[in-house]
Write a protein that holds these residues in place. Structure first.
Motif, short mmCIF file in Angstrom:
data_model
loop_
_atom_site.label_atom_id
_atom_site.label_comp_id
_atom_site.label_asym_id
_atom_site.label_seq_id
_atom_site.Cartn_x
_atom_site.Cartn_y
_atom_site.Cartn_z
N GLY A 356 0.86 -1.18 0.00
CA GLY A 356 0.00 0.00 0.00
C GLY A 356 0.90 1.23 0.00
N GLY A 410 1.28 7.17 3.67
CA GLY A 410 0.94 5.79 3.98
C GLY A 410 1.86 4.83 3.24
N ILE A 411 2.65 4.07 3.98
CA ILE A 411 3.50 3.06 3.35
C ILE A 411 3.24 1.74 4.07
N HIS A 412 2.72 0.78 3.34
CA HIS A 412 2.42 -0.52 3.94
C HIS A 412 3.21 -1.62 3.24
#
Lengths: 493, 162
Positions: A356, A410-412
């Motif tokens: 993500g 947002g870093i998933h």
């Protein structure tokens, strides 16, 4: 130059390509086998595979890179930073192959690569260097006299040293001989050589560097300072300009020294002169980086100038786009480096697939990233995946903008240091501008991630199932899709 | 809907009784905490916290769920239920928004495998909630005519110890 090969990867390769594209210049990426689908390879007009994943077999292979330039008809090579960017042999080989190397003269790269030779050169040019003694006369009486003239506190270092062995900090003259004995014993044990050198010890220095630029016509300018005191184990993680320590008078003196440092070697192209600034306002040459710097975007945001464009113009033999008096700074700019690492677990580098990815946006909010959703963070390269840079009217505004932008990042798929950066941007000493190179050790030695919102986060997991499959380029990612577990349906009337 | 996660050495069991707004309970050890949050039902948006909203992002993967909330990122790893099965996929989650039309058991009832426990209707389709095996109905969260959101946990079921 009509086509440039970028001898790098990740965010810096992407960033250089953007300027090339704006200038109508063709772009050639080089990529290791695992990077053939990476963002920098996807963005380029052409991509050449230069070997297996380990950098030594790909991004550090000068011949393969020059061969790639020739085979694609590129007429210039931009080295970026890291890898071969400060390798004098590479710069020579590129030029010997009849290509333009976008960077300074090979002899200058070589000189600045040597701590001792560059320090000698700086002393000749009248640039202040850390006072010290590095001579052959090693009897204690002589060293003691030298120590007195350097002043305390001072550092005794093993000449053959490294890793802190044979290194002693001496705070007062009456302790000197005792510490010298200990240092010599340690040095003998560790290196079989008890030769030591003495150096003034800066207790709480700031790291201040100046961006300089020269051309082939004898023009040399600076584009102000950058403060990079927020470091973890000598790794910069947050940079800003202007420095909170700066006064017009001090800036004048430091800029003069920076330009003198570059001038004494007739420096061409982009360079950075690094200084340590002591609490009493004295400053000392540390080293000169003969390339574009990771943190160059804050200078670009402050001045409104594209430094890669400047580099290309200078490499073409054109004069610098602006004279010194035409360069001005607007407001304040700050950069944070986003690393794939786990602050809760010793800042260990993280690997994985970005499942993500959402970048923040806004006025004067810039993201230089080397990744997108679906990309792999591998063990082979630097864990820095992006830089978030903002500009605003003043430092307070910049901190506000940066906090908001970080929260919207947002870093998933891999853990990052985003929450850690946010914590710094909320810490009172940082906000007051009390930034020294020991800042993180002093204020964040026992950092623990805040989990005050864990219940809300748990509640939100209910939304993790919804319709994200189409966004993923990875086949291996599965989702909790309620439709996939539908049993026992029948029609009703 | 029920999910079980672990984060480091912490274990959580979450039961949702509503998605609009997010409503339910978190069990952590002996502790039970309730939550009620107004959030859009999509993977990213803003969540009300006090008088402000904060950004959030949620990404589900095979092994768990990534959640970023106000700059803090959590990876909640899926963990297994008591019976060894991952009960985030139990048959008791409402598969879509709809209406409960019949409740055929009472709390405490001992039921057999395949026994119909509840019937709901959505988009003109009828869905029967069946017992996955012999066991006991330990709680019923909705009654006939209740409207339910997709994914909410309809009832609790304790499989018979084998």
């Amino acid at each position: 130059m009509k086509k440039i090969l970028i001898a790098n990867r990740g965010e810096i390769a992407v960033r250089i390509m953007k300027t090339c594209r704006e200038m109508g210049i063709g772009t050639v990426a080089v990529a290791s086998e695992v990077d053939m689908a990476a963002k920098h390879a996807r963005m380029a007009d052409e991509v050449v595979c230069i070997g297996p994943a380990p950098a030594i077999e790909s991004y550090l292979r000068a011949e393969a890179i020059i061969e790639a330039a020739k085979s694609t008809g590129a007429d210039g090579i931009h080295p970026g930073f890291g890898f071969l960017s400060e390798n004098a042999e590479f710069a020579k080989a590129v030029r010997a192959a009849g290509l333009v190397f976008i960077g300074p003269q090979a002899e200058v790269i070589e000189l600045m690569g040597s701590k001792q030779a560059s320090k000698r050169e700086m002393i000749r040019a009248g640039v202040p260097v850390v006072p010290g003694y590095n001579g052959d006369k090693q009897d204690p009486e002589h060293l003691s006299e030298q120590a007195e003239s350097i002043g305390f506190p001072l550092l005794i270092k093993a000449s053959a040293g490294g890793g802190g062995k044979g290194m002693r900090i001496v705070h007062a003259a009456d302790r000197f001989l005792e510490e010298l004995e200990a240092a010599k014993r340690e040095a003998t044990a560790a290196f079989g050589d008890d030769t030591v050198l003495l150096e003034k010890y800066l207790t709480r220095p700031r790291h201040i560097e100046f961006q300089v630029f020269g051309d082939e016509h004898g023009n040399l300018v600076h584009l102000f300072e950058r403060e990079c005191s927020i470091q973890r184990r000598h790794q910069k993680i947050l940079e800003e300009t202007p420095s909170t320590a700066m006064t017009p008078e001090l800036r004048g003196r430091m800029a003069e020294a920076a330009v003198a440092a570059a001038g004494c070697v007739s420096y061409t192209n982009a360079g950075t002169v690094e200084f340590m600034l002591d609490e009493d306002g004295s400053f000392y040459f540390l080293e000169m980086n003969t390339r574009l710097q990771v943190e160059h975007p804050i200078t670009e945001m402050l001045t409104g100038q594209d430094l890669v464009r400047w580099q290309i113009e200078v490499a073409r033999g054109n004069p610098l786009p602006l004279r010194q008096e035409e360069i001005s700074g607007r407001g304040h700019s700050m950069e944070v480096r986003i690393y794939a690492e786990d602050p809760a677990n010793g800042f260990l580098p993280q690997t994985g697939t970005i499942v993500g990815y959402h970048e923040p946006q806004g006025l004067d909010v810039r993201v230089d990233s080397g990744v997108a959703q679906g990309d792999e963070i591998s063990i082979y390269y630097d864990p820095m995946i992006a830089k978030l840079v903002v500009r605003g009217a003043d430092r307070r505004t910049v901190c506000e903008k940066l906090r908001n932008a970080l929260a919207e990042y947002g870093i998933h798929g891999v853990r990052t240091n985003i929450a850690f950066l946010l914590a710094i941007l909320e810490e009172p000493h940082f906000l007051k501008g009390e930034t020294r190179t020991d800042y993180l050790a002093e204020h964040f030695a026992d950092y623990r991630a805040d989990d005050g919102l864990i219940d809300q986060a748990l509640a939100l997991t209910a939304l993790g199932a919804s319709g994200r499959k189409a966004n993923s380029r990875e086949g291996g990612v599965a989702f909790n899709d309620p439709w996939s577990s539908l049993p026992a349906w029948r029609g009703t009337k | 809907m029920r999910k079980q996660f672990k984060l480091g050495d912490r274990h959580f069991k979450i039961d949702w009784t509503g998605i609009h707004p997010l409503h339910g309970t978190i069990h952590e050890g002996e502790e039970v905490r309730e939550f009620k949050l107004a959030a859009p039902a999509s993977g990213s948006g803003r969540l009300h916290l006090g008088d402000r909203t904060v950004p959030y992002f949620v990404t589900g993967v095979a092994g768990g769920v990534w959640v970023t909330l106000a700059g803090e990122t959590f990876f909640f790893e899926n963990s297994k239920g008591k019976g060894g099965a991952d009960d985030s996929h139990d048959g008791f989650a409402a598969p879509m928004p709809g209406k409960v039309i019949k409740v055929l058991v009472n709390q405490g009832d001992v039921v057999e495998k395949g026994q119909v426990l509840m019937v709901m209707e959505a988009m003109k389709m009828e869905h029967r909630i069946e017992a996955p095996g012999p066991g006991t109905v330990t709680a019923i969260h909705f009654q006939a005519d209740d409207l339910v959101d997709q994914g909410v946990h309809l009832l609790d079921f304790q499989p018979e110890a084998s």
